[in-house]
Design a protein around this motif. Structure first.
Motif, PDB file in Angstrom:
ATOM      1  N   SER A   1      62.353   5.070  65.292  1.00  0.00           N
ATOM      2  CA  SER A   1      63.742   4.714  64.981  1.00  0.00           C
ATOM      3  C   SER A   1      63.792   3.388  64.222  1.00  0.00           C
ATOM      4  CB  SER A   1      64.563   4.585  66.272  1.00  0.00           C
ATOM      5  OG  SER A   1      64.710   5.827  66.899  1.00  0.00           O
TER       6      SER A   1
ATOM      7  N   ARG B   1      58.034  11.552  77.880  1.00  0.00           N
ATOM      8  CA  ARG B   1      58.824  10.449  77.320  1.00  0.00           C
ATOM      9  C   ARG B   1      58.240  10.071  75.971  1.00  0.00           C
ATOM     10  NH1 ARG B   1      61.703   6.719  80.746  1.00  0.00           N
ATOM     11  NH2 ARG B   1      61.984   5.619  78.780  1.00  0.00           N
ATOM     12  N   TRP B   2      59.124   9.817  75.010  1.00  0.00           N
ATOM     13  CA  TRP B   2      58.729   9.296  73.713  1.00  0.00           C
ATOM     14  C   TRP B   2      59.765   8.233  73.380  1.00  0.00           C
ATOM     15  CZ3 TRP B   2      60.015  10.475  68.212  1.00  0.00           C
ATOM     16  CH2 TRP B   2      59.045   9.981  67.339  1.00  0.00           C
ATOM     17  N   GLY B   3      59.465   7.004  73.745  1.00  0.00           N
ATOM     18  CA  GLY B   3      60.472   5.956  73.658  1.00  0.00           C
ATOM     19  C   GLY B   3      61.603   6.312  74.608  1.00  0.00           C
ATOM     20  N   ASP B   4      62.824   6.259  74.110  1.00  0.00           N
ATOM     21  CA  ASP B   4      63.983   6.613  74.921  1.00  0.00           C
ATOM     22  C   ASP B   4      64.468   8.024  74.588  1.00  0.00           C
ATOM     23  OD1 ASP B   4      63.899   4.301  76.361  1.00  0.00           O
ATOM     24  OD2 ASP B   4      65.445   3.278  75.193  1.00  0.00           O
TER      25      ASP B   4
ATOM     26  N   LYS C   1      66.460   4.710  71.424  1.00  0.00           N
ATOM     27  CA  LYS C   1      65.614   4.834  70.238  1.00  0.00           C
ATOM     28  C   LYS C   1      64.232   5.396  70.562  1.00  0.00           C
ATOM     29  CE  LYS C   1      67.963   1.435  67.480  1.00  0.00           C
ATOM     30  NZ  LYS C   1      67.830   0.320  66.553  1.00  0.00           N
ATOM     31  N   THR C   2      63.687   6.102  69.586  1.00  0.00           N
ATOM     32  CA  THR C   2      62.324   6.623  69.656  1.00  0.00           C
ATOM     33  C   THR C   2      61.396   5.634  68.946  1.00  0.00           C
ATOM     34  OG1 THR C   2      62.408   7.799  67.558  1.00  0.00           O
ATOM     35  CG2 THR C   2      63.260   8.974  69.507  1.00  0.00           C
ATOM     36  N   PRO C   3      60.079   5.818  69.048  1.00  0.00           N
ATOM     37  CA  PRO C   3      59.159   4.893  68.370  1.00  0.00           C
ATOM     38  C   PRO C   3      59.319   4.829  66.848  1.00  0.00           C
ATOM     39  CG  PRO C   3      58.001   6.051  70.102  1.00  0.00           C
ATOM     40  CD  PRO C   3      59.361   6.691  69.979  1.00  0.00           C
TER      41      PRO C   3
END
Length: 125
Positions: free
Chosen positions: A87, A40-43, A83-85
Motif C-alpha cells: 500500500s 495475515r498480509w499486513g492489515d 494497509k497491506t505491505p
C-alpha cells in the motif's frame, strides 16, 4: 445477503452486494459453509476457499477500509482492515480483487486475528 466470519479471536458480519458480482456470489453460496485457516498480509486477512469463480466482476486494484473481496488467483476471501505491505496512500491488494461487500463490524476488530487461526464462514440471518 450477509455472511458471518468467525475466527478464534474475533467475529464479524459482512453485507454482500449480490448485484455487483452475481457470479462470484453464486459461487460462494454453492460452497457455504466454509472452514479455512486465516493468513495475515499486513492489515489484510485472506484465506483459501473452494470457491470456483474466474469472472472479474467489480474488480479493483485499490480497495477501501472494510471491503470484503474475492481474490481469483488464490481462490480466497480477503478482508481489508488497513494497509497491506504494498500500500501507498491507498489500500492495495496483491492483485485485483472482486469487491463483493463491506464489513459491518469495526474493521479494526480484526487486528487481533493471527496467522493460522481457524475461520468459519456461514450465511448470517
Amino acid at each position: 445477503m450477509r455472511l458471518r466470519f468467525k475466527f478464534e479471536s474475533a467475529e464479524c458480519i459482512a453485507e454482500v452486494y449480490e448485484s455487483v458480482a452475481p457470479k462470484t456470489v453464486e459461487a460462494i453460496k454453492r460452497v457455504l459453509p466454509i472452514v479455512s485457516r486465516a493468513n495475515r498480509w499486513g492489515d489484510e486477512i485472506y484465506f483459501e476457499t473452494e470457491i470456483d469463480c474466474n469472472e472479474r466482476e467489480n474488480s479493483k486494484e485499490v480497495v477501501e477500509l472494510g471491503d470484503l473481496a474475492y481474490w481469483i488467483p488464490g481462490r480466497a476471501f480477503c478482508l481489508f482492515f488497513g494497509k497491506t505491505p504494498i500500500s501507498d496512500e491507498f489500500i492495495r491488494p496483491a492483485s485485483a480483487v472482486n469487491v463483493i461487500g463491506k464489513l459491518l463490524c469495526d474493521p479494526l476488530k480484526l487486528k487481533n486475528v493471527r496467522d493460522g487461526e481457524i475461520v468459519f464462514v456461514e450465511e448470517a440471518e
